[in-house]
Scaffold this motif. Structure first.
Motif, mmCIF file in Angstrom:
data_model
loop_
_atom_site.group_PDB
_atom_site.id
_atom_site.type_symbol
_atom_site.label_atom_id
_atom_site.label_comp_id
_atom_site.label_asym_id
_atom_site.label_seq_id
_atom_site.Cartn_x
_atom_site.Cartn_y
_atom_site.Cartn_z
ATOM 1 N N ALA A 6 -11.485 -11.895 -2.198
ATOM 2 C CA ALA A 6 -11.473 -11.298 -3.259
ATOM 3 C C ALA A 6 -12.278 -9.853 -2.612
ATOM 4 C CB ALA A 6 -12.042 -12.134 -4.941
ATOM 5 N N ALA A 7 -13.156 -9.725 -2.875
ATOM 6 C CA ALA A 7 -13.802 -8.428 -2.601
ATOM 7 C C ALA A 7 -12.669 -7.582 -1.003
ATOM 8 C CB ALA A 7 -15.135 -9.159 -1.948
ATOM 9 N N MET B 207 -11.231 -4.310 -2.220
ATOM 10 C CA MET B 207 -11.827 -3.131 -1.676
ATOM 11 C C MET B 207 -10.686 -2.122 -0.627
ATOM 12 S SD MET B 207 -16.009 -3.605 -0.947
ATOM 13 C CE MET B 207 -15.468 -5.233 0.231
ATOM 14 N N LYS B 208 -9.442 -3.037 -0.855
ATOM 15 C CA LYS B 208 -8.727 -2.857 0.200
ATOM 16 C C LYS B 208 -7.599 -1.137 0.439
ATOM 17 C CE LYS B 208 -3.676 -4.410 1.091
ATOM 18 N NZ LYS B 208 -2.712 -4.930 0.966
ATOM 19 N N PRO B 209 -6.949 -0.600 -0.688
ATOM 20 C CA PRO B 209 -7.678 0.954 -1.070
ATOM 21 C C PRO B 209 -8.007 2.137 -0.212
ATOM 22 C CG PRO B 209 -7.334 -0.018 -2.745
ATOM 23 C CD PRO B 209 -7.562 -1.083 -2.433
ATOM 24 N N LEU B 210 -9.882 1.481 -0.492
ATOM 25 C CA LEU B 210 -10.680 2.121 -0.179
ATOM 26 C C LEU B 210 -11.015 2.084 1.957
ATOM 27 C CD1 LEU B 210 -13.347 4.157 -0.953
ATOM 28 C CD2 LEU B 210 -14.065 1.686 -1.548
ATOM 29 N N ILE B 211 -10.573 0.918 1.592
ATOM 30 C CA ILE B 211 -11.030 0.688 3.757
ATOM 31 C C ILE B 211 -9.466 1.382 4.192
ATOM 32 C CG2 ILE B 211 -10.538 -1.463 5.464
ATOM 33 C CD1 ILE B 211 -12.767 -3.234 2.754
ATOM 34 N N ASN C 89 -10.874 4.323 6.966
ATOM 35 C CA ASN C 89 -9.999 3.738 8.121
ATOM 36 C C ASN C 89 -8.796 4.331 8.454
ATOM 37 O OD1 ASN C 89 -12.101 2.616 9.067
ATOM 38 N ND2 ASN C 89 -11.705 1.626 7.451
ATOM 39 N N ASN C 90 -7.605 5.260 8.376
ATOM 40 C CA ASN C 90 -6.288 5.383 7.997
ATOM 41 C C ASN C 90 -5.363 4.442 8.404
ATOM 42 O OD1 ASN C 90 -5.070 7.813 7.744
ATOM 43 N ND2 ASN C 90 -5.243 7.969 10.089
ATOM 44 N N PHE D 228 -3.903 -3.967 7.668
ATOM 45 C CA PHE D 228 -4.919 -4.748 6.776
ATOM 46 C C PHE D 228 -4.457 -5.621 6.701
ATOM 47 C CE2 PHE D 228 -7.525 -5.467 2.891
ATOM 48 C CZ PHE D 228 -9.329 -5.168 3.386
ATOM 49 N N ASP D 229 -3.683 -6.007 5.870
ATOM 50 C CA ASP D 229 -3.105 -7.582 5.957
ATOM 51 C C ASP D 229 -3.590 -8.438 6.927
ATOM 52 O OD1 ASP D 229 -3.083 -6.952 2.960
ATOM 53 O OD2 ASP D 229 -0.994 -6.411 3.197
ATOM 54 N N ARG D 230 -2.532 -8.109 8.089
ATOM 55 C CA ARG D 230 -2.414 -8.346 9.245
ATOM 56 C C ARG D 230 -4.160 -8.922 9.484
ATOM 57 N NH1 ARG D 230 -3.325 -8.231 14.282
ATOM 58 N NH2 ARG D 230 -3.790 -6.153 14.707
#
Length: 85
Positions: free
Chosen positions: A32-33, A37-41, A45-46, A52-54
């Motif tokens: 969940a965390a 934070m997915k958009p920020l990460i 990290n470009n 990210f999902d992979r």
């Protein structure tokens, strides 16, 4: 007011189905965390969201394979002490 001789208590939380109920709860909270934070990460990290999902899928598999734990340092009065300088 500075303190000296500060003591902390490291805590290891097992993360993954391999660790039973506590491990599953830790994994659910971690998922969940990280998703929150997915958009920020991704922006920091470009990397594209698909990448990210992979990477998350791979990380979750590794939690099980390596019997991973999250490490925390407790800084509450019960776990941290010091002497006034």
């Amino acid at each position: 007011m500075p303190v000296e001789n500060i003591h902390t208590h490291p805590v290891s939380i097992p993360t993954g189905r391999w660790a039973g109920r506590i491990g599953q709860m830790s994994l659910t909270n971690t998922q969940a965390a990280l998703l929150g934070m997915k958009p920020l990460i991704c922006a920091a990290n470009n990397i594209p969201e698909e990448e990210f999902d992979r990477l998350l899928v791979q990380a979750y598999l590794e939690f099980e394979e390596y019997k991973s734990s999250l490490q925390f340092t407790m800084r509450f009065p019960h776990f941290c002490g010091g002497v006034k300088a």
